[in-house]
Design a protein around this motif. Structure first.
Motif, PDB file in Angstrom:
ATOM      1  N   ALA A   4      -4.580  21.767   4.150  1.00  0.00           N
ATOM      2  CA  ALA A   4      -4.159  20.958   5.299  1.00  0.00           C
ATOM      3  C   ALA A   4      -4.824  19.591   5.261  1.00  0.00           C
ATOM      4  CB  ALA A   4      -4.496  21.676   6.603  1.00  0.00           C
ATOM      5  N   VAL A   5      -6.089  19.544   4.878  1.00  0.00           N
ATOM      6  CA  VAL A   5      -6.812  18.277   4.763  1.00  0.00           C
ATOM      7  C   VAL A   5      -6.158  17.397   3.700  1.00  0.00           C
ATOM      8  CG1 VAL A   5      -8.993  17.220   4.051  1.00  0.00           C
ATOM      9  CG2 VAL A   5      -9.010  19.201   5.588  1.00  0.00           C
ATOM     10  N   LEU A   6      -5.896  17.976   2.549  1.00  0.00           N
ATOM     11  CA  LEU A   6      -5.283  17.225   1.460  1.00  0.00           C
ATOM     12  C   LEU A   6      -3.908  16.709   1.871  1.00  0.00           C
ATOM     13  CD1 LEU A   6      -5.211  16.230  -1.467  1.00  0.00           C
ATOM     14  CD2 LEU A   6      -4.327  18.481  -2.129  1.00  0.00           C
ATOM     15  N   ASN A   7      -3.127  17.545   2.508  1.00  0.00           N
ATOM     16  CA  ASN A   7      -1.779  17.168   2.903  1.00  0.00           C
ATOM     17  C   ASN A   7      -1.789  15.991   3.875  1.00  0.00           C
ATOM     18  OD1 ASN A   7       1.177  17.749   3.032  1.00  0.00           O
ATOM     19  ND2 ASN A   7       0.690  18.144   5.166  1.00  0.00           N
ATOM     20  N   ALA A   8      -2.666  16.054   4.884  1.00  0.00           N
ATOM     21  CA  ALA A   8      -2.740  14.973   5.876  1.00  0.00           C
ATOM     22  C   ALA A   8      -3.257  13.684   5.249  1.00  0.00           C
ATOM     23  CB  ALA A   8      -3.637  15.394   7.037  1.00  0.00           C
ATOM     24  N   ALA A   9      -4.283  13.789   4.418  1.00  0.00           N
ATOM     25  CA  ALA A   9      -4.821  12.606   3.749  1.00  0.00           C
ATOM     26  C   ALA A   9      -3.764  11.958   2.869  1.00  0.00           C
ATOM     27  CB  ALA A   9      -6.045  12.988   2.921  1.00  0.00           C
ATOM     28  N   ASN A  10      -3.010  12.787   2.192  1.00  0.00           N
ATOM     29  CA  ASN A  10      -1.977  12.268   1.288  1.00  0.00           C
ATOM     30  C   ASN A  10      -0.879  11.537   2.053  1.00  0.00           C
ATOM     31  OD1 ASN A  10      -0.634  12.207  -1.460  1.00  0.00           O
ATOM     32  ND2 ASN A  10       0.906  13.323  -0.283  1.00  0.00           N
ATOM     33  N   GLU A  11      -0.489  12.040   3.224  1.00  0.00           N
ATOM     34  CA  GLU A  11       0.537  11.353   3.999  1.00  0.00           C
ATOM     35  C   GLU A  11       0.076   9.947   4.378  1.00  0.00           C
ATOM     36  OE1 GLU A  11       2.444  13.296   7.212  1.00  0.00           O
ATOM     37  OE2 GLU A  11       2.816  15.168   6.120  1.00  0.00           O
ATOM     38  N   VAL A  12      -1.206   9.816   4.749  1.00  0.00           N
ATOM     39  CA  VAL A  12      -1.741   8.500   5.107  1.00  0.00           C
ATOM     40  C   VAL A  12      -1.840   7.607   3.870  1.00  0.00           C
ATOM     41  CG1 VAL A  12      -3.738   7.273   6.044  1.00  0.00           C
ATOM     42  CG2 VAL A  12      -2.994   9.426   7.084  1.00  0.00           C
ATOM     43  N   SER A  13      -2.308   8.163   2.768  1.00  0.00           N
ATOM     44  CA  SER A  13      -2.463   7.381   1.540  1.00  0.00           C
ATOM     45  C   SER A  13      -1.116   6.885   1.020  1.00  0.00           C
ATOM     46  CB  SER A  13      -3.154   8.220   0.461  1.00  0.00           C
ATOM     47  OG  SER A  13      -4.451   8.599   0.855  1.00  0.00           O
ATOM     48  N   SER A  42      -5.678  28.387  14.222  1.00  0.00           N
ATOM     49  CA  SER A  42      -4.484  28.333  15.056  1.00  0.00           C
ATOM     50  C   SER A  42      -3.742  27.034  14.790  1.00  0.00           C
ATOM     51  CB  SER A  42      -4.866  28.394  16.543  1.00  0.00           C
ATOM     52  OG  SER A  42      -5.642  27.241  16.890  1.00  0.00           O
ATOM     53  N   LEU A  43      -2.557  26.912  15.366  1.00  0.00           N
ATOM     54  CA  LEU A  43      -1.803  25.679  15.249  1.00  0.00           C
ATOM     55  C   LEU A  43      -2.536  24.535  15.940  1.00  0.00           C
ATOM     56  CD1 LEU A  43       0.714  24.168  14.345  1.00  0.00           C
ATOM     57  CD2 LEU A  43       1.875  24.951  16.417  1.00  0.00           C
ATOM     58  N   ALA A  44      -3.145  24.825  17.100  1.00  0.00           N
ATOM     59  CA  ALA A  44      -3.911  23.793  17.809  1.00  0.00           C
ATOM     60  C   ALA A  44      -5.070  23.301  16.943  1.00  0.00           C
ATOM     61  CB  ALA A  44      -4.424  24.349  19.133  1.00  0.00           C
ATOM     62  N   HIS A  45      -5.716  24.225  16.241  1.00  0.00           N
ATOM     63  CA  HIS A  45      -6.804  23.860  15.331  1.00  0.00           C
ATOM     64  C   HIS A  45      -6.291  22.932  14.234  1.00  0.00           C
ATOM     65  CE1 HIS A  45      -9.509  25.266  11.790  1.00  0.00           C
ATOM     66  NE2 HIS A  45     -10.000  24.180  12.331  1.00  0.00           N
ATOM     67  N   LEU A  46      -5.143  23.259  13.644  1.00  0.00           N
ATOM     68  CA  LEU A  46      -4.578  22.437  12.577  1.00  0.00           C
ATOM     69  C   LEU A  46      -4.167  21.055  13.093  1.00  0.00           C
ATOM     70  CD1 LEU A  46      -2.411  24.996  10.592  1.00  0.00           C
ATOM     71  CD2 LEU A  46      -4.532  23.911   9.840  1.00  0.00           C
ATOM     72  N   LYS A  47      -3.658  20.998  14.327  1.00  0.00           N
ATOM     73  CA  LYS A  47      -3.269  19.701  14.886  1.00  0.00           C
ATOM     74  C   LYS A  47      -4.487  18.809  15.097  1.00  0.00           C
ATOM     75  CE  LYS A  47       1.031  20.813  17.303  1.00  0.00           C
ATOM     76  NZ  LYS A  47       1.714  20.822  18.617  1.00  0.00           N
ATOM     77  N   ALA A  48      -5.555  19.384  15.611  1.00  0.00           N
ATOM     78  CA  ALA A  48      -6.778  18.605  15.817  1.00  0.00           C
ATOM     79  C   ALA A  48      -7.342  18.134  14.484  1.00  0.00           C
ATOM     80  CB  ALA A  48      -7.806  19.448  16.573  1.00  0.00           C
ATOM     81  N   LEU A  49      -7.327  19.030  13.507  1.00  0.00           N
ATOM     82  CA  LEU A  49      -7.803  18.670  12.172  1.00  0.00           C
ATOM     83  C   LEU A  49      -6.937  17.573  11.572  1.00  0.00           C
ATOM     84  CD1 LEU A  49      -9.587  19.242   9.662  1.00  0.00           C
ATOM     85  CD2 LEU A  49      -7.870  20.952   8.977  1.00  0.00           C
ATOM     86  N   ASP A  50      -5.626  17.692  11.734  1.00  0.00           N
ATOM     87  CA  ASP A  50      -4.706  16.697  11.202  1.00  0.00           C
ATOM     88  C   ASP A  50      -5.014  15.313  11.766  1.00  0.00           C
ATOM     89  OD1 ASP A  50      -2.032  16.197   9.733  1.00  0.00           O
ATOM     90  OD2 ASP A  50      -1.655  15.360  11.721  1.00  0.00           O
ATOM     91  N   ALA A  51      -5.242  15.245  13.063  1.00  0.00           N
ATOM     92  CA  ALA A  51      -5.564  13.962  13.698  1.00  0.00           C
ATOM     93  C   ALA A  51      -6.875  13.405  13.163  1.00  0.00           C
ATOM     94  CB  ALA A  51      -5.640  14.141  15.212  1.00  0.00           C
ATOM     95  N   GLU A  52      -7.858  14.273  12.983  1.00  0.00           N
ATOM     96  CA  GLU A  52      -9.152  13.838  12.458  1.00  0.00           C
ATOM     97  C   GLU A  52      -9.023  13.302  11.036  1.00  0.00           C
ATOM     98  OE1 GLU A  52     -13.510  15.690  11.131  1.00  0.00           O
ATOM     99  OE2 GLU A  52     -12.031  16.967  12.119  1.00  0.00           O
ATOM    100  N   VAL A  53      -8.293  14.027  10.200  1.00  0.00           N
ATOM    101  CA  VAL A  53      -8.131  13.608   8.806  1.00  0.00           C
ATOM    102  C   VAL A  53      -7.396  12.280   8.720  1.00  0.00           C
ATOM    103  CG1 VAL A  53      -7.060  14.189   6.598  1.00  0.00           C
ATOM    104  CG2 VAL A  53      -8.221  15.956   7.914  1.00  0.00           C
ATOM    105  N   ARG A  54      -6.352  12.130   9.519  1.00  0.00           N
ATOM    106  CA  ARG A  54      -5.600  10.879   9.503  1.00  0.00           C
ATOM    107  C   ARG A  54      -6.474   9.700   9.934  1.00  0.00           C
ATOM    108  NH1 ARG A  54       0.009  11.604   9.121  1.00  0.00           N
ATOM    109  NH2 ARG A  54       0.548  13.813   8.989  1.00  0.00           N
ATOM    110  N   GLN A  55      -7.287   9.922  10.966  1.00  0.00           N
ATOM    111  CA  GLN A  55      -8.169   8.852  11.440  1.00  0.00           C
ATOM    112  C   GLN A  55      -9.191   8.483  10.372  1.00  0.00           C
ATOM    113  OE1 GLN A  55     -11.707   9.142  12.421  1.00  0.00           O
ATOM    114  NE2 GLN A  55     -11.652   6.926  12.790  1.00  0.00           N
ATOM    115  N   GLN A  56      -9.786   9.483   9.737  1.00  0.00           N
ATOM    116  CA  GLN A  56     -10.804   9.208   8.732  1.00  0.00           C
ATOM    117  C   GLN A  56     -10.200   8.575   7.490  1.00  0.00           C
ATOM    118  OE1 GLN A  56     -14.193  11.422   7.936  1.00  0.00           O
ATOM    119  NE2 GLN A  56     -14.106  12.772   9.722  1.00  0.00           N
ATOM    120  N   THR A  57      -9.020   9.007   7.094  1.00  0.00           N
ATOM    121  CA  THR A  57      -8.379   8.413   5.916  1.00  0.00           C
ATOM    122  C   THR A  57      -8.004   6.963   6.183  1.00  0.00           C
ATOM    123  OG1 THR A  57      -7.420  10.587   5.417  1.00  0.00           O
ATOM    124  CG2 THR A  57      -6.559   8.711   4.191  1.00  0.00           C
ATOM    125  N   THR A  58      -7.454   6.696   7.360  1.00  0.00           N
ATOM    126  CA  THR A  58      -7.111   5.332   7.718  1.00  0.00           C
ATOM    127  C   THR A  58      -8.344   4.444   7.746  1.00  0.00           C
ATOM    128  OG1 THR A  58      -5.235   6.110   9.053  1.00  0.00           O
ATOM    129  CG2 THR A  58      -6.049   3.884   9.509  1.00  0.00           C
TER     130      THR A  58
END
Length: 390
Positions: free
Chosen positions: A326-335, A367-383
């Motif tokens: 999930a981390v890789l996927n979110a980072a890749n979308e931003v990259s 959970s899905l909520a956990h993945l959503k929070a993680l997704d937001a965090e990864v996107r913010q950090q990658t950006t």
């Protein structure tokens, strides 16, 4: 007559799905369509197929669509909740999940929770939420049919009795084929000069910009490795990848007795989609028929894991497990978005993905909520990481 809901109906998978449905009006009724911003196309599709429901996620586009369809029988809705309700509708038999990226994850889980037959083209939902999707499918009895050409090829080779999510019997390993994208034979030193226009010009497949860039970096194949792990219950060492530039053999199943079954066809998404919509019945479509004599040579090459860093990162994330994919996927979308916007070079996509994988701790998927929070965090950090290095 099967009723169909198509998420991401204005994209390339939506186009192919609707092309098949047009050819078989006696077998399918479009019950619902969704889009994001392409209001003009969604209005045209609604006028043609007359679905009961249309969902559009962009608020500005919603007003345009609602006004245009005000005198029709189609009800227009907006927002993620409406999309979830659309796929879970009791009147829907088949759900085609064609939204690109993490944006499609909620509706995929909603369809699985409702026990639907899910024709899956959104690989990111399995990559990021594989444990949740597969466990939920077991609980609800939802049937998942992969539409990606590679996974659908394996699914066809395994036979009609195969149940997605179980380790197939008497199978030694599986081989995913990769077109290699436009740069598989390009020297690595030239990667610094690759432009977005060059990266989205795929030599074989007609895809959107994001998926085309993923194909060019081989991240798309990496995500497919992770997806294959969940769909076919196969460990990393039993999932092989070969570069096959002609894209004629879409994948292979290697059996314990030395037999190899391969699914072949011209590179056209109507072939796997028609297989999915047919649920075992072969449906005619507008794809070209394969002529091997005219085709000539079929070539296969070892994938270069060093040159195509993203492919190795995907394997690393799958082995790490938990939230790593999930981390890789979110980072890749931003990259990828940053590359398409001209903010980073093509060769830096893998660099930033690797950096984020090192920064974010891997934990179990809760959970899905956990993945959503993680997704937001990864996107913010990658950006932030990309901006700090500009």
């Amino acid at each position: 007559m099967k009723t169909v809901a198509i998420t991401g109906a204005t994209g390339s998978i939506g186009d192919s799905s609707l092309a098949i449905i047009r050819k078989h009006p006696d077998q399918f009724k479009v019950h619902a369509l969704s889009g994001h911003q392409n209001s003009e196309k969604l209005i045209r599709l609604a006028a043609e197929f007359k679905p009961k429901n249309v969902v559009i996620s962009d608020k500005a586009a919603y007003q345009t669509v609602k006004k245009a369809l005000s005198n029709s029988t189609t009800q227009v809705h907006a927002g993620a909740g409406a999309l979830d309700a659309m796929v879970a509708d009791k009147e829907v038999d088949l759900v085609v999940a064609a939204i690109v990226g993490n944006a499609g994850m909620d509706s995929v889980l909603a369809a699985v929770k409702a026990g639907k037959t899910l024709l899956l083209a959104n690989k990111e939902s399995i990559v990021a939420a594989g444990p949740l999707v597969m466990q939920l499918a077991q609980q609800t009895g939802a049937k998942i049919v992969p539409l990606d050409s590679e996974h659908n090829a394996i699914y066809q080779c395994l036979g009609s009795d195969y149940l997605i999510g179980t380790r197939p019997e008497h199978v030694r390993n599986i081989t995913l084929t990769a077109s290699g994208g436009p740069f598989w034979n390009t020297p690595e030193m030239d990667f610094v000069d690759i432009t977005p226009a060059q990266a989205v010009a795929h030599p074989k497949w007609d895809m959107g910009a994001k998926i085309s860039v993923d194909s060019a970096t081989l991240m798309n194949k990496g995500l497919e490795i992770i997806e294959a792990h969940w769909l076919f219950n196969m460990p990393n060492q039993d999932i092989q990848v070969v570069v096959h530039p002609q894209s004629i053999i879409h994948s292979m199943v290697n059996y314990e007795d030395g037999s190899v079954l391969a699914q072949m066809g011209c590179p056209d998404m109507q072939i796997p989609i028609s297989h999915g919509l047919g649920l075992g019945q072969r449906l005619s479509n507008d794809a070209d028929f394969l002529d091997l004599v005219s085709q000539g040579e079929l070539n296969f090459y070892q994938a270069d894991m060093r040159k195509f860093q993203c492919l190795q990162l995907a394997r690393d994330a799958m082995v790490a497990g938990g939230t790593a994919p999930a981390v890789l996927n979110a980072a890749n979308e931003v990259s990828v978005a940053a590359f398409l916007a001209g903010q980073i070079r093509f060769d830096q996509i893998g660099h930033y993905n690797a950096k984020i994988l090192d920064i974010i701790d891997v934990v179990s998927v809760e959970s899905l909520a956990h993945l959503k929070a993680l997704d937001a965090e990864v996107r913010q950090q990658t950006t932030a990481l990309i901006q700090s290095n500009r």
